[in-house]
Motif scaffolding. Sequence first.
Motif, mmCIF file in Angstrom:
data_model
loop_
_atom_site.group_PDB
_atom_site.id
_atom_site.type_symbol
_atom_site.label_atom_id
_atom_site.label_comp_id
_atom_site.label_asym_id
_atom_site.label_seq_id
_atom_site.Cartn_x
_atom_site.Cartn_y
_atom_site.Cartn_z
ATOM 1 N N LEU A 52 15.801 11.628 7.188
ATOM 2 C CA LEU A 52 15.218 10.906 6.054
ATOM 3 C C LEU A 52 15.076 11.773 4.804
ATOM 4 O O LEU A 52 15.412 11.316 3.699
ATOM 5 N N PRO A 53 14.584 13.027 4.888
ATOM 6 C CA PRO A 53 14.491 13.826 3.654
ATOM 7 C C PRO A 53 15.842 14.024 2.958
ATOM 8 O O PRO A 53 15.915 14.003 1.719
ATOM 9 N N VAL A 54 16.910 14.196 3.732
ATOM 10 C CA VAL A 54 18.226 14.409 3.123
ATOM 11 C C VAL A 54 18.749 13.119 2.501
ATOM 12 O O VAL A 54 19.407 13.144 1.453
ATOM 13 N N LEU A 55 18.457 11.972 3.107
ATOM 14 C CA LEU A 55 18.862 10.706 2.497
ATOM 15 C C LEU A 55 18.145 10.484 1.167
ATOM 16 O O LEU A 55 18.749 10.012 0.192
ATOM 17 N N ILE A 56 16.857 10.817 1.115
ATOM 18 C CA ILE A 56 16.125 10.710 -0.150
ATOM 19 C C ILE A 56 16.726 11.647 -1.192
ATOM 20 O O ILE A 56 16.915 11.277 -2.353
ATOM 21 N N HIS A 57 17.041 12.859 -0.768
ATOM 22 C CA HIS A 57 17.639 13.821 -1.705
ATOM 23 C C HIS A 57 19.014 13.339 -2.162
ATOM 24 O O HIS A 57 19.375 13.469 -3.342
ATOM 25 N N THR A 58 19.802 12.767 -1.260
ATOM 26 C CA THR A 58 21.158 12.342 -1.598
ATOM 27 C C THR A 58 21.161 11.226 -2.630
ATOM 28 O O THR A 58 21.941 11.257 -3.597
ATOM 29 N N PHE A 59 20.279 10.245 -2.462
ATOM 30 C CA PHE A 59 20.333 9.057 -3.318
ATOM 31 C C PHE A 59 19.398 9.126 -4.525
ATOM 32 O O PHE A 59 19.629 8.413 -5.507
ATOM 33 N N TRP A 60 18.341 9.950 -4.471
ATOM 34 C CA TRP A 60 17.338 9.921 -5.535
ATOM 35 C C TRP A 60 17.176 11.242 -6.274
ATOM 36 O O TRP A 60 16.701 11.235 -7.415
ATOM 37 N N VAL A 61 17.532 12.356 -5.669
ATOM 38 C CA VAL A 61 17.334 13.653 -6.314
ATOM 39 C C VAL A 61 18.645 14.197 -6.865
ATOM 40 O O VAL A 61 18.672 14.754 -7.967
ATOM 41 N N PHE A 85 13.076 0.777 -16.978
ATOM 42 C CA PHE A 85 12.117 1.813 -16.597
ATOM 43 C C PHE A 85 11.727 1.816 -15.125
ATOM 44 O O PHE A 85 11.241 2.826 -14.622
ATOM 45 N N LEU A 86 11.971 0.727 -14.377
ATOM 46 C CA LEU A 86 11.590 0.723 -12.961
ATOM 47 C C LEU A 86 12.416 1.696 -12.113
ATOM 48 O O LEU A 86 11.863 2.348 -11.226
ATOM 49 N N PRO A 87 13.741 1.824 -12.298
ATOM 50 C CA PRO A 87 14.474 2.824 -11.502
ATOM 51 C C PRO A 87 13.934 4.241 -11.682
ATOM 52 O O PRO A 87 13.840 5.005 -10.720
ATOM 53 N N GLY A 88 13.563 4.608 -12.903
ATOM 54 C CA GLY A 88 12.987 5.932 -13.118
ATOM 55 C C GLY A 88 11.652 6.099 -12.426
ATOM 56 O O GLY A 88 11.354 7.167 -11.877
ATOM 57 N N ARG A 89 10.838 5.055 -12.427
ATOM 58 C CA ARG A 89 9.552 5.134 -11.722
ATOM 59 C C ARG A 89 9.764 5.251 -10.218
ATOM 60 O O ARG A 89 9.072 6.026 -9.542
ATOM 61 N N TYR A 94 9.976 8.600 -5.073
ATOM 62 C CA TYR A 94 10.731 9.205 -3.977
ATOM 63 C C TYR A 94 10.692 10.726 -4.039
ATOM 64 O O TYR A 94 10.689 11.397 -3.000
ATOM 65 N N VAL A 95 10.683 11.288 -5.234
ATOM 66 C CA VAL A 95 10.565 12.744 -5.351
ATOM 67 C C VAL A 95 9.210 13.202 -4.812
ATOM 68 O O VAL A 95 9.111 14.215 -4.094
ATOM 69 N N GLU A 96 8.148 12.459 -5.118
ATOM 70 C CA GLU A 96 6.830 12.793 -4.577
ATOM 71 C C GLU A 96 6.816 12.651 -3.054
ATOM 72 O O GLU A 96 6.201 13.467 -2.354
ATOM 73 N N ARG A 97 7.488 11.650 -2.544
ATOM 74 C CA ARG A 97 7.559 11.488 -1.084
ATOM 75 C C ARG A 97 8.315 12.641 -0.441
ATOM 76 O O ARG A 97 7.928 13.131 0.622
ATOM 77 N N PRO A 107 10.863 26.874 -7.895
ATOM 78 C CA PRO A 107 12.245 26.511 -8.284
ATOM 79 C C PRO A 107 13.302 27.421 -7.683
ATOM 80 O O PRO A 107 14.393 26.952 -7.339
ATOM 81 N N GLU A 108 13.026 28.697 -7.545
ATOM 82 C CA GLU A 108 14.039 29.597 -6.994
ATOM 83 C C GLU A 108 14.260 29.383 -5.505
ATOM 84 O O GLU A 108 15.254 29.859 -4.945
ATOM 85 N N GLU A 109 13.340 28.667 -4.845
ATOM 86 C CA GLU A 109 13.484 28.414 -3.414
ATOM 87 C C GLU A 109 14.143 27.072 -3.120
ATOM 88 O O GLU A 109 14.436 26.771 -1.966
ATOM 89 N N GLU A 110 14.365 26.254 -4.139
ATOM 90 C CA GLU A 110 14.875 24.905 -3.913
ATOM 91 C C GLU A 110 16.292 24.919 -3.366
ATOM 92 O O GLU A 110 16.641 24.109 -2.501
ATOM 93 N N GLU A 111 17.126 25.806 -3.856
ATOM 94 C CA GLU A 111 18.509 25.853 -3.376
ATOM 95 C C GLU A 111 18.571 26.233 -1.898
ATOM 96 O O GLU A 111 19.326 25.623 -1.120
ATOM 97 N N GLU A 112 17.764 27.202 -1.498
ATOM 98 C CA GLU A 112 17.728 27.603 -0.090
ATOM 99 C C GLU A 112 17.161 26.478 0.778
ATOM 100 O O GLU A 112 17.648 26.219 1.879
ATOM 101 N N LEU A 113 16.146 25.775 0.258
ATOM 102 C CA LEU A 113 15.580 24.654 1.005
ATOM 103 C C LEU A 113 16.594 23.534 1.171
ATOM 104 O O LEU A 113 16.698 22.928 2.239
ATOM 105 N N GLU A 114 17.371 23.261 0.119
ATOM 106 C CA GLU A 114 18.386 22.211 0.197
ATOM 107 C C GLU A 114 19.430 22.540 1.266
ATOM 108 O O GLU A 114 19.832 21.669 2.043
ATOM 109 N N LYS A 115 19.882 23.778 1.316
ATOM 110 C CA LYS A 115 20.846 24.180 2.344
ATOM 111 C C LYS A 115 20.271 23.988 3.735
ATOM 112 O O LYS A 115 20.950 23.502 4.652
#
Length: 264
Positions: A52-61, A85-89, A94-97, A107-115
């Motif tokens: 689920l976290p990767v699906l959220i990242h794939t479609f929303w992040v 404005f609703l898609p942005g909200r 989803y980013v908060e979820r 921020p410097e840890e986000e790339e490692e977390l994504e991998k």
Amino acid sequence: MPPSLRKCPWSPPASTSQWMFPPQKYNADYDLSARQGADTLAFMSLLEEKLLPVLIHTFWVDAKNYVEVTRKWYAEAMPFPLNFFLPGRMQRQYVERLQLLCGEHRPEEEEELEKELYQEARECLTLLSQRLGSQKFFFGDAPASLDAFVFSYLALLQQAKLPSGKLQAHLRGLHNLCAYCTHILSLYFPWEGAEVPPPRQTPANPETEEEPYRRRNQILSVLAGLAAMAGYALLSGIVSIHRAPPARAPRTRALGMAEEVEEE
């Protein structure tokens, strides 16, 4: 517990509303053994934790997927002016979820977390492929609740045309999972793909009843949209109104009186 539910070899927790089924053997897991029921709960938890976290990242992040696919989907489905404005909200929600699921990182840890997230998601898909094997469904020839749960995660990932599809490429390499999704689509959703559901029959002359109101509805919808956009702009601070100071009275009369005094 009702006697009809005692016949089921395993009983999910009664506190979970999704497991409350009527006593007419409508439970999709009615014929499962206790071990198969435990496998169902284990795989559902695994999908929610790893996939689920990767699906959220794939479609929303992911920026390319969100702009070219996700936002376009919702903007075309929503009425004006909500599609602005609703898609942005929804994206912010989803980013908060995702932050709740994975925790906040620098921020410097986000790339490692994504991998790490994508690696765990690929391992989860591989495990599902090994568990499915050559079967039609996860527990034989009849679908269960686990099949519905897995299909809801995999079908969108398989069918969407993503410009950035790292996890999608791994899924398409697991041929039994792709065949599994295609089989369910053709069996329960035959209009997806080549076949299209028959269109609804319309009256022979619908304009006779709708024409007097069509123009009025169009005008009202445009006015409502303009009012909503103006209200949103005022509330968000994009547009502000400032009152100008009152104009001073002309001094021509005073100057004329001064000239008369000088002449005298």
